[in-house]
Design a protein around this motif. Structure first.
Motif, PDB file in Angstrom:
ATOM      1  N   ARG A 187       0.852  -1.173   0.000  1.00  0.00           N
ATOM      2  CA  ARG A 187       0.000   0.000   0.000  1.00  0.00           C
ATOM      3  C   ARG A 187       0.897   1.235   0.000  1.00  0.00           C
ATOM      4  O   ARG A 187       1.858   1.305   0.757  1.00  0.00           O
ATOM      5  CB  ARG A 187      -0.809  -0.069   1.285  1.00  0.00           C
ATOM      6  CG  ARG A 187      -1.794   0.997   1.521  1.00  0.00           C
ATOM      7  CD  ARG A 187      -2.361   0.760   2.917  1.00  0.00           C
ATOM      8  NE  ARG A 187      -2.770   2.021   3.512  1.00  0.00           N
ATOM      9  CZ  ARG A 187      -3.902   2.625   3.208  1.00  0.00           C
ATOM     10  NH1 ARG A 187      -4.723   2.096   2.345  1.00  0.00           N
ATOM     11  NH2 ARG A 187      -4.212   3.775   3.758  1.00  0.00           N
ATOM     12  N   GLY A 188       0.577   2.193  -0.859  1.00  0.00           N
ATOM     13  CA  GLY A 188       1.369   3.408  -0.893  1.00  0.00           C
ATOM     14  C   GLY A 188       2.441   3.399  -1.964  1.00  0.00           C
ATOM     15  O   GLY A 188       2.937   4.454  -2.347  1.00  0.00           O
ATOM     16  N   ASP A 189       2.812   2.233  -2.485  1.00  0.00           N
ATOM     17  CA  ASP A 189       3.756   2.172  -3.605  1.00  0.00           C
ATOM     18  C   ASP A 189       3.167   2.926  -4.796  1.00  0.00           C
ATOM     19  O   ASP A 189       1.953   2.937  -4.997  1.00  0.00           O
ATOM     20  CB  ASP A 189       3.993   0.711  -4.031  1.00  0.00           C
ATOM     21  CG  ASP A 189       4.903  -0.028  -3.066  1.00  0.00           C
ATOM     22  OD1 ASP A 189       5.393   0.619  -2.119  1.00  0.00           O
ATOM     23  OD2 ASP A 189       5.127  -1.239  -3.259  1.00  0.00           O
ATOM     24  N   VAL A 190       4.042   3.524  -5.580  1.00  0.00           N
ATOM     25  CA  VAL A 190       3.555   4.269  -6.746  1.00  0.00           C
ATOM     26  C   VAL A 190       3.823   3.447  -8.005  1.00  0.00           C
ATOM     27  O   VAL A 190       4.917   2.923  -8.202  1.00  0.00           O
ATOM     28  CB  VAL A 190       4.244   5.651  -6.830  1.00  0.00           C
ATOM     29  CG1 VAL A 190       3.852   6.367  -8.111  1.00  0.00           C
ATOM     30  CG2 VAL A 190       3.855   6.489  -5.612  1.00  0.00           C
ATOM     31  N   ILE A 191       2.810   3.301  -8.827  1.00  0.00           N
ATOM     32  CA  ILE A 191       2.990   2.598 -10.095  1.00  0.00           C
ATOM     33  C   ILE A 191       2.528   3.499 -11.239  1.00  0.00           C
ATOM     34  O   ILE A 191       1.776   4.444 -11.035  1.00  0.00           O
ATOM     35  CB  ILE A 191       2.181   1.269 -10.149  1.00  0.00           C
ATOM     36  CG1 ILE A 191       0.700   1.526  -9.847  1.00  0.00           C
ATOM     37  CG2 ILE A 191       2.752   0.243  -9.206  1.00  0.00           C
ATOM     38  CD1 ILE A 191      -0.192   0.344 -10.135  1.00  0.00           C
TER      39      ILE A 191
END
Lengths: 373, 387
Positions: free
Chosen positions: A345-349
């Protein structure tokens, strides 16, 4: 030749005795359907949509308010259920508990006075088909749910009906038995080539079994087509969101024109998706509609992707696949990936949406907005 | 919030041994899933923690305090049930406030309001507070039931199949919401389910329960990739894993397996893998059970090198993809294929296993022996543990 024809079929339940007036009192409304000889048709819809009512009208268990039903070439409106030459298999098995499996399967033929040898030949012929040959001597109480349902179906098809009607025959079974039974029914119908109408609320069952699917909501036919047609070319928002798991992402959008290129934009989100060229004649700057895209048509871009950067709101590792949710305004847009990477959660893709795979729906009516031909 | 421990808990109902020596250690703030088939004893474990059921033997501890003799009201646990158990005559707001207004917790109204507003925001139900339960959809009711648990600060949330009553679409949506909520909450939660997708998606760790015993405890990845036996392997994954009896031959330089397909021997070379090869040279098995997931079985409708022949038993769509079932004599193989293929039943199909994804089980005991790339999956599990 048509195996079954429904012509402007209506059903209205008599509510005169009830205090409350029910507004939409047609349980089935102007239903038209033609099933070809030997075709497997699923009636699919949420509970209360009128699919079982339709089946019961075909069987003759329910009076019809208006319209015509033909089985083959015969108008059956005024025929008794027993004269319609149909086989029925319902959700609950309704077997005769004092009779063994053989007796249950043979019951109808015995009642008709068919001679003993003929009955025996038929039972022995159908038993291996339904894989109940080693159960023939058993009593119903000794059978598992899946076995009971096999006996139940054997009982329906031994009469060699012109039309086979099934009402949620798998819904009593647990996941594993249901999966196995689905495979069996599929094979069986393929073998006996009997016109079949199958009622279910499970889109997966309908998709996996049927040659054609009739999707019904509030008693009204929404779409009638092959599984591929209703999946790839849904008639409206209801069909689009009912077929497929996880369901299609459907988001309200405002289309903007940026230097001659149209984009879908979304409230409270910087996501922009290019509108396919084929829609250019029907959209305009500021056009509001709903955009639908299937989770498998939303992709994660590589390092040099030009997609919009988005934060992951949810990540679900389901073993066979992984599902990622992205917040677009207050809607959670889902995508599916089989790649092994674990996100948090919170990772940027980088999000890439296959614009060419999007569908447009009217914001009020939910009807498909199609390109001009 | 608390750490929850069960030590050798046993519970019998008459002659039926519902729990047969359950030991668990649920860490503080962990989301712990109890997963297993119907009748496994999952709900009984929950009831023992809540104090609704009394263990015959063994100890239940909250933060090292023995709770066996504490009555349910004083254990400070919050339960969410499958049937929402809302008070029908009360508005959503009053339903949520009911526990806080009780004699035990007597909270003043201003604080109640503050907590309800926070819970309503977390559950995205601010617009529902004035409604009666009869005016809510099933999904909304379940949200209220969870919201009601959230307003308290219990030692642990106990959830008993909270999504099981919802239809498939809503269940998926709620599962995703719950996952997002859990991240914000940071609370200990014990969650019972029989749905493997829920178990995988939600659990920090999963305990597989069968017949009153713990079969395996681990993260979703551990259980999916390194199931301790065939029972667990078959629970995780849909369609379920294919398990085929295979004879092993060869030496520590080169191993191959032989399986029977419609009575004929099919020989396949086992790709080299240090873990698998060293295990085989150590235990020297003659026969193993080969486990291979449907996505690792490849098919062709033309004869092809390295493919063996079988017949199509059925072809069915399961939504976004399809399953081909192939008949191989006394067993069937399931494999994943795209939708919309033109596959005739009883036609020929040619099959290859991607053996570098295989899992091997003991043919007698049905227990895990070894799998391909074991080291990398152990590393994956260890990385998760550190988080």
């Amino acid at each position: 030749m048509a195996g079954l024809t429904l012509n402007h079929l209506y059903k209205r339940y008599d509510n005169s005795g009830k205090k409350k007036k029910i507004k939409n009192d047609f349980a089935v409304k102007d239903l038209n359907l033609v099933c070809e000889q030997g075709e497997f048709v699923a009636l699919l819809g949420p509970s209360g949509c009128g699919k079982t009512t339709t089946l019961r009208m075909i069987a003759g268990l329910e009076e019809i308010t208006d319209g015509e039903i033909y089985i083959g070439e015969r108008l059956v409106n005024n025929l008794h259920p027993k004269d319609r030459n149909i086989g029925l298999a319902f959700e609950d098995y309704a077997m005769y508990p004092p009779l063994n499996v053989y007796g249950n399967v043979a019951f109808n033929l015995r009642a008709k006075g068919v001679d003993k040898e003929e009955i025996d030949r038929k039972v022995r012929e159908i038993a291996p088909l339904m894989q109940i040959d080693d159960l023939l001597e058993k009593m119903p109480v000794k059978l598992s749910g899946g076995q009971k349902q096999r006996v139940n179906i054997a009982r329906a098809i031994i009469r060699e009906p012109e039309l086979l009607l099934m009402d949620e025959p798998l819904s009593h079974l647990d996941g594993k038995a249901r999966q196995a039974m689905r495979t069996e029914i599929k094979r069986l119908i393929n073998k006996i080539k009997c016109t079949t109408v199958y009622v279910t609320h499970d889109q997966l069952e309908a998709m996996s079994l049927a040659d054609k699917i009739a999707i019904i909501n509030f008693g009204v036919l929404q779409q009638f087509g092959t599984p591929a047609e209703v999946y790839d070319d849904p008639a409206n928002e209801f069909v689009a969101s009912f077929i497929g798991e996880p369901p299609m992402n459907i988001l309200e959008t405002t289309i903007i024109n940026k230097e001659g290129t149209f984009y879908f934009t979304f409230a409270d989100s910087n996501l922009q998706i290019e509108v396919p060229k084929r829609y250019y004649e029907v959209v305009s700057d500021g056009f509001k509609c709903k955009m639908g895209v299937r989770p498998m048509d939303v992709l994660i871009g590589g390092p040099d992707s030009t997609g919009t950067s988005e934060q992951i709101a949810t990540f679900e590792n389901l073993g066979d696949e992984r599902r990622i949710g992205i917040r677009v305004g207050d809607v959670l847009m889902m995508l599916i990936t089989e790649d092994e990477k674990r996100y948090k959660r919170g990772d940027v893709i980088k999000l890439e949406v296959r614009g060419e795979k999007t569908h447009l729906f009217d914001i009020e009516t939910g009807e498909r907005i199609r390109e001009k031909n | 919030m608390a750490r929850i421990q069960l030590q050798n808990v046993k519970k019998a109902f008459g002659k039926v041994q519902a729990l047969d020596g359950i030991s668990l250690d649920v860490k503080d703030k962990e989301f712990f899933v109890l997963f297993g088939p119907a009748g496994a004893g999952k709900t009984t474990i929950l009831n023992c923690i809540a104090g609704i059921a009394m263990p015959d033997e063994g100890v239940v501890k909250f933060d090292n305090d023995v709770m066996n003799l504490i009555d349910p009201a004083h254990r400070n646990v919050a339960m969410v049930f499958e049937n929402y158990a809302l008070y029908p005559q009360m508005s959503v707001y009053d339903n949520m406030a009911s526990a806080l207004r009780s004699k035990l917790y007597k909270t003043d109204e201003a604080e109640i309001k503050e907590r309800i507003m926070w819970a309503a925001k977390t559950m995205k139900m601010e617009n529902l507070l004035e409604r009666l339960p009869s005016q809510l959809s099933n999904g909304q009711k379940q949200r209220v039931a969870m919201g009601r648990a959230l307003v308290r600060t219990p030692n642990v949330f106990l959830m008993d199949e909270p999504l099981a009553h919802l239809d498939a679409k809503l269940r998926n949506a709620m599962r995703t919401e719950l996952k997002e909520m859990q991240a914000n909450l940071g609370s200990t939660c014990i969650y019972v389910t029989h749905d493997f997708m829920e178990a995988m998606a939600l659990g920090d760790r999963i305990a597989i329960i069968n017949e009153g015993k713990i079969v395996q405890i681990g993260t979703g990845d551990e259980i999916y990739y390194m199931p301790c036996n065939e029972f667990t392997a078959q629970l995780m994954g849909d369609p379920q894993i294919n398990i085929v009896k295979a004879e092993i031959s060869g030496t520590d330089k080169e191993y191959s397996i032989t399986i029977k397909v419609n009575g004929e021997d099919v020989v396949m070379a086992l790709p080299s893998d240090s873990g698998v090869y060293s295990k085989f040279s150590e235990i020297n098995p003659d026969v193993v059970d080969l486990g291979i997931r449907p996505q690792n079985v490849k098919y062709s409708f033309e004869p092809k090198d390295g493919y063996f022949k079988a017949t199509v038993y059925s072809y069915e769509s399961i939504g976004n993809k399809s399953v081909i079932v192939a008949e191989c004599g006394d067993y069937q193989l399931r494999m994943i294929a795209p939708n919309g293929l033109n596959v005739a039943i009883d036609s020929e199909v040619y099959i290859r296993f991607e053996l570098d994804h295989a899992i091997f089980f003991d043919a007698e005991e049905k227990t895990y022996i070894v799998r391909y790339d074991e080291a990398s999956f152990i590393a994956l599990a260890a990385a998760k543990e550190e988080e």
